[in-house]
Design a protein around this motif. Structure first.
Motif, PDB file in Angstrom:
ATOM      1  N   THR A   1       3.745   7.120  15.358  1.00  0.00           N
ATOM      2  CA  THR A   1       2.471   7.071  16.067  1.00  0.00           C
ATOM      3  C   THR A   1       2.017   5.619  16.143  1.00  0.00           C
ATOM      4  O   THR A   1       2.009   4.914  15.127  1.00  0.00           O
ATOM      5  CB  THR A   1       1.405   7.923  15.351  1.00  0.00           C
ATOM      6  OG1 THR A   1       1.874   9.273  15.261  1.00  0.00           O
ATOM      7  CG2 THR A   1       0.082   7.899  16.094  1.00  0.00           C
ATOM      8  N   ILE A   2       1.645   5.166  17.342  1.00  0.00           N
ATOM      9  CA  ILE A   2       1.400   3.742  17.542  1.00  0.00           C
ATOM     10  C   ILE A   2       0.147   3.506  18.379  1.00  0.00           C
ATOM     11  O   ILE A   2      -0.336   4.384  19.094  1.00  0.00           O
ATOM     12  CB  ILE A   2       2.603   3.067  18.240  1.00  0.00           C
ATOM     13  CG1 ILE A   2       2.897   3.759  19.574  1.00  0.00           C
ATOM     14  CG2 ILE A   2       3.819   3.073  17.351  1.00  0.00           C
ATOM     15  CD1 ILE A   2       3.981   3.077  20.377  1.00  0.00           C
ATOM     16  N   ASP A   3      -0.347   2.270  18.300  1.00  0.00           N
ATOM     17  CA  ASP A   3      -1.492   1.795  19.075  1.00  0.00           C
ATOM     18  C   ASP A   3      -0.948   1.122  20.346  1.00  0.00           C
ATOM     19  O   ASP A   3      -0.272   0.098  20.267  1.00  0.00           O
ATOM     20  CB  ASP A   3      -2.307   0.812  18.235  1.00  0.00           C
ATOM     21  CG  ASP A   3      -3.452   0.179  18.998  1.00  0.00           C
ATOM     22  OD1 ASP A   3      -3.694   0.575  20.162  1.00  0.00           O
ATOM     23  OD2 ASP A   3      -4.115  -0.721  18.437  1.00  0.00           O
TER      24      ASP A   3
ATOM     25  N   LEU B   1      -1.636  -0.735  27.672  1.00  0.00           N
ATOM     26  CA  LEU B   1      -2.468  -0.245  28.768  1.00  0.00           C
ATOM     27  C   LEU B   1      -3.204  -1.383  29.459  1.00  0.00           C
ATOM     28  O   LEU B   1      -3.405  -1.362  30.682  1.00  0.00           O
ATOM     29  CB  LEU B   1      -3.458   0.798  28.250  1.00  0.00           C
ATOM     30  CG  LEU B   1      -2.853   2.091  27.694  1.00  0.00           C
ATOM     31  CD1 LEU B   1      -3.949   3.106  27.394  1.00  0.00           C
ATOM     32  CD2 LEU B   1      -1.841   2.689  28.667  1.00  0.00           C
ATOM     33  N   LYS B   2      -3.617  -2.382  28.700  1.00  0.00           N
ATOM     34  CA  LYS B   2      -4.255  -3.548  29.309  1.00  0.00           C
ATOM     35  C   LYS B   2      -3.267  -4.288  30.208  1.00  0.00           C
ATOM     36  O   LYS B   2      -3.628  -4.756  31.299  1.00  0.00           O
ATOM     37  CB  LYS B   2      -4.777  -4.485  28.220  1.00  0.00           C
ATOM     38  CG  LYS B   2      -5.998  -3.944  27.478  1.00  0.00           C
ATOM     39  CD  LYS B   2      -6.492  -4.944  26.443  1.00  0.00           C
ATOM     40  CE  LYS B   2      -7.740  -4.415  25.712  1.00  0.00           C
ATOM     41  NZ  LYS B   2      -8.224  -5.366  24.673  1.00  0.00           N
ATOM     42  N   LEU B   3      -2.021  -4.402  29.753  1.00  0.00           N
ATOM     43  CA  LEU B   3      -1.003  -5.070  30.565  1.00  0.00           C
ATOM     44  C   LEU B   3      -0.730  -4.285  31.852  1.00  0.00           C
ATOM     45  O   LEU B   3      -0.499  -4.879  32.913  1.00  0.00           O
ATOM     46  CB  LEU B   3       0.282  -5.234  29.751  1.00  0.00           C
ATOM     47  CG  LEU B   3       1.471  -5.898  30.474  1.00  0.00           C
ATOM     48  CD1 LEU B   3       1.071  -7.280  30.998  1.00  0.00           C
ATOM     49  CD2 LEU B   3       2.677  -5.998  29.549  1.00  0.00           C
TER      50      LEU B   3
ATOM     51  N   PRO C   1       2.010   3.465  32.527  1.00  0.00           N
ATOM     52  CA  PRO C   1       2.587   3.275  31.182  1.00  0.00           C
ATOM     53  C   PRO C   1       4.074   3.632  31.115  1.00  0.00           C
ATOM     54  O   PRO C   1       4.816   3.014  30.337  1.00  0.00           O
ATOM     55  CB  PRO C   1       1.745   4.218  30.313  1.00  0.00           C
ATOM     56  CG  PRO C   1       0.426   4.297  31.004  1.00  0.00           C
ATOM     57  CD  PRO C   1       0.748   4.256  32.457  1.00  0.00           C
ATOM     58  N   LEU C   2       4.521   4.628  31.918  1.00  0.00           N
ATOM     59  CA  LEU C   2       5.931   5.005  31.888  1.00  0.00           C
ATOM     60  C   LEU C   2       6.832   3.832  32.234  1.00  0.00           C
ATOM     61  O   LEU C   2       7.925   3.673  31.667  1.00  0.00           O
ATOM     62  CB  LEU C   2       6.186   6.168  32.852  1.00  0.00           C
ATOM     63  CG  LEU C   2       7.645   6.628  32.993  1.00  0.00           C
ATOM     64  CD1 LEU C   2       8.195   7.114  31.651  1.00  0.00           C
ATOM     65  CD2 LEU C   2       7.767   7.714  34.057  1.00  0.00           C
ATOM     66  N   LEU C   3       6.377   2.981  33.154  1.00  0.00           N
ATOM     67  CA  LEU C   3       7.173   1.819  33.548  1.00  0.00           C
ATOM     68  C   LEU C   3       7.425   0.905  32.352  1.00  0.00           C
ATOM     69  O   LEU C   3       8.566   0.488  32.103  1.00  0.00           O
ATOM     70  CB  LEU C   3       6.457   1.053  34.663  1.00  0.00           C
ATOM     71  CG  LEU C   3       7.060  -0.300  35.050  1.00  0.00           C
ATOM     72  CD1 LEU C   3       8.474  -0.129  35.577  1.00  0.00           C
ATOM     73  CD2 LEU C   3       6.170  -0.996  36.076  1.00  0.00           C
ATOM     74  N   LEU C   4       6.382   0.594  31.578  1.00  0.00           N
ATOM     75  CA  LEU C   4       6.559  -0.307  30.438  1.00  0.00           C
ATOM     76  C   LEU C   4       7.288   0.372  29.287  1.00  0.00           C
ATOM     77  O   LEU C   4       8.015  -0.288  28.536  1.00  0.00           O
ATOM     78  CB  LEU C   4       5.194  -0.829  29.977  1.00  0.00           C
ATOM     79  CG  LEU C   4       4.474  -1.738  30.972  1.00  0.00           C
ATOM     80  CD1 LEU C   4       3.212  -2.323  30.351  1.00  0.00           C
ATOM     81  CD2 LEU C   4       5.392  -2.866  31.453  1.00  0.00           C
ATOM     82  N   ILE C   5       7.113   1.675  29.142  1.00  0.00           N
ATOM     83  CA  ILE C   5       7.864   2.400  28.106  1.00  0.00           C
ATOM     84  C   ILE C   5       9.354   2.380  28.449  1.00  0.00           C
ATOM     85  O   ILE C   5      10.211   2.185  27.571  1.00  0.00           O
ATOM     86  CB  ILE C   5       7.346   3.832  27.972  1.00  0.00           C
ATOM     87  CG1 ILE C   5       5.921   3.823  27.410  1.00  0.00           C
ATOM     88  CG2 ILE C   5       8.253   4.661  27.067  1.00  0.00           C
ATOM     89  CD1 ILE C   5       5.243   5.176  27.429  1.00  0.00           C
TER      90      ILE C   5
ATOM     91  N   ILE D   1       7.445  -3.040  20.656  1.00  0.00           N
ATOM     92  CA  ILE D   1       7.203  -3.617  21.979  1.00  0.00           C
ATOM     93  C   ILE D   1       5.925  -3.047  22.591  1.00  0.00           C
ATOM     94  O   ILE D   1       5.139  -3.778  23.202  1.00  0.00           O
ATOM     95  CB  ILE D   1       8.410  -3.333  22.904  1.00  0.00           C
ATOM     96  CG1 ILE D   1       9.646  -4.094  22.400  1.00  0.00           C
ATOM     97  CG2 ILE D   1       8.094  -3.715  24.346  1.00  0.00           C
ATOM     98  CD1 ILE D   1      10.926  -3.724  23.116  1.00  0.00           C
ATOM     99  N   LEU D   2       5.702  -1.740  22.429  1.00  0.00           N
ATOM    100  CA  LEU D   2       4.520  -1.124  23.021  1.00  0.00           C
ATOM    101  C   LEU D   2       3.242  -1.535  22.294  1.00  0.00           C
ATOM    102  O   LEU D   2       2.155  -1.538  22.882  1.00  0.00           O
ATOM    103  CB  LEU D   2       4.669   0.400  23.028  1.00  0.00           C
ATOM    104  CG  LEU D   2       5.806   0.935  23.902  1.00  0.00           C
ATOM    105  CD1 LEU D   2       5.887   2.444  23.820  1.00  0.00           C
ATOM    106  CD2 LEU D   2       5.637   0.502  25.354  1.00  0.00           C
TER     107      LEU D   2
END
Length: 494
Positions: free
Chosen positions: A295-297, A302-304, A321-325, A483-484
């Motif tokens: 579980t992560i922050d 999301l700001k990016l 968000p899927l793109l950055l994930i 990374i996230l």
């Protein structure tokens, strides 16, 4: 009645639009008897076990007959449409196809011209080899075979088995040994019979048109029960779903009631759903799954995302968000390439892939599809965004091609879009890892020593424990998480 020469009528056959597919369901006809067609024109849409595909006709002419109505499942290699390649509008229709065939196909499929029942299999095989099967689409050749066609649903013509004595005479043996017909059963049923030591020739079939089912094999393998008088057939048998013989004979004295159509709906399992079910069962009971969670922050991610939406290089592209994930997973795979692999059971080898075909699980009306982005590892962020957008749009429209779902190496499934926190995803067959993304929610989180509201999500990584140990799986999941939480690592690690 005048008839057309055989040379002027071409039979367009159901092609193998995937790799090794055996059948397809006709979803929609775009032409009717009497319509003019041209080379490359789409005449129908079919659904295979992998996707919905439009079929183009490979020649010019006038449609003379549609051999199957919409909703019919047709074996690969069977003729589905007859076209008069002379193209004459005044030509008489084929004698076997009435002028009102278009209306009749909605109720009962018009039978195709076939060899008489009395024709021996050997003669049929010789005729098939002599004429040869033609490729029906560019890039899809078909081999000569003696595949037995499946009788079409809705027809009332029953083709009985040819007695052995008649078969022998037809083969020219006179009183010689009879040629015994092979029992009808699908490959999985044949394997089951072999495993249970059941001779299919001794099994009484209960499936449609004499096909032996799994229940028939289990019934034949079970110890013989004391003989009991058979229950009389229910008069409403024609209006209720067929009950497998194995179920009916298990307790001969008890009649099987029909289900209440007002309280139940039965949906045939076929096409994409059937293939998905078989693949998931095979994966779950072949590859030993292990799933890890973190579980992560993801507040910074999301700001990016919001900043990238304003970037001129990303204008017109799907940025979420899927793109950055997806990009984070690609970087993690680059740092830990051993997880981007597959298990070769036959060769007893681990096959490490030096490329990433990134699969994205997509829920569609036809079932779960997992198309993949070819060579995703080599794409820039704008290119990856463009590919993701095309993949999702095509899947939602039901236009994903079989080629787009082949050759995947690792998959992402986004269960968060349904408000689900996490799950234990099952591996896509042939792959060693799948990453599940949970819902992103505003939650209290310790940030810089204080409890603050932050955007939080849970990631779950399932992997094949035959080739991925706990250390490797943990490193990959930890890298994605890092990374996230700190998106700048896309630059330092990428």
């Amino acid at each position: 009645m005048t008839t057309m020469t055989e040379a002027s009528v071409r039979e367009f056959k159901m092609p193998d639009v995937g790799e090794g597919l055996t059948e397809a369901e006709i979803l929609k006809w775009y032409v009717q008897p009497g319509d003019t067609v041209t080379d490359g024109q789409v005449v129908c849409e079919v659904e295979t076990a992998k996707a919905a595909v439009e079929l183009p006709i490979p020649y010019d002419g006038v449609v003379r007959a549609l051999h199957f109505p919409e909703g019919t499942t047709v074996d690969v290699g069977m003729s589905i449409i007859a076209v008069d390649v002379t193209g004459g509008a005044g030509d008489a229709p084929v004698a076997e196809v009435p002028a009102q065939a278009a209306a009749q196909t909605q109720a009962t499929p018009e039978p195709m011209p076939e060899a008489p029942v009395a024709e021996a299999p050997k003669a049929q095989a010789a005729k098939s080899v002599g004429s040869g099967r033609q490729p029906v689409l560019v890039g899809y050749g078909v081999a000569v075979s003696s595949t037995k066609r499946r009788p079409r649903k809705g027809t009332e013509i029953a083709v009985p088995r040819v007695p052995d004595t008649v078969q022998a005479e037809l083969n020219g043996h006179g009183g010689g040994p009879a040629v015994k017909e092979r029992p009808l059963a699908k490959p999985p049923v044949r394997k089951l019979a072999k495993d249970l030591g059941v001779d299919l020739a001794t099994v009484v079939p209960s499936g449609p048109d004499g096909v032996i089912t799994r229940e028939d094999v289990h019934a034949a393998a079970a110890p013989a029960a004391p003989a009991a008088p058979a229950a009389p057939a229910a008069p409403e048998a024609e209006t209720v779903p067929q009950v497998p013989q194995a179920t009916a004979t298990a307790s001969a004295a008890v009649s099987v009631p029909a289900y209440d159509t007002a309280r139940e709906t039965r949906v045939p399992v076929k096409g994409v759903r059937k293939a998905t079910a078989a693949a998931m069962v095979g994966s779950a009971f072949t590859a030993p799954h292990v799933t890890e969670f973190v579980t992560i922050d993801v507040t910074r991610t999301l700001k990016l995302v919001e900043e990238l939406k304003q970037d001129k290089d990303m204008q017109g592209l799907r940025v979420n968000p899927l793109l950055l994930i997806a990009k984070a997973l690609l970087v993690a795979l680059k740092r830990n390439p051993e997880i981007n692999a597959s298990w070769d059971e036959a060769a007893q080898e681990i096959v490490v892939k030096h490329y990433v075909n990134l699969g994205i699980a997509a829920a569609t009306p036809r079932g779960l599809l997992v198309p993949n982005i070819k060579d995703a590892h080599a794409k820039t962020l704008p290119q990856l965004a463009e590919s993701l957008g095309e993949l999702v749009s095509t899947a939602r429209e039901g236009r994903t091609s079989p080629a787009a779902m082949q050759g995947g190496t690792v998959t992402i499934t986004n269960v968060g879009v349904f408000g689900v926190d996490t799950g234990t995803p099952i591996l896509n067959p042939g792959e060693s890892a799948i990453l599940a993304i949970g819902a992103i929610k505003l939650q209290p989180w310790v940030h810089k020593g204080k409890v603050k509201p932050r955007q939080v999500t849970t990631l779950a990584l399932s992997f094949d424990h035959r080739l991925v140990d706990g250390e490797l799986g943990s490193r990959v999941l930890a890298d994605v998480a890092a990374i996230l939480e700190q998106p700048k690592k896309l630059i330092t690690w990428g």
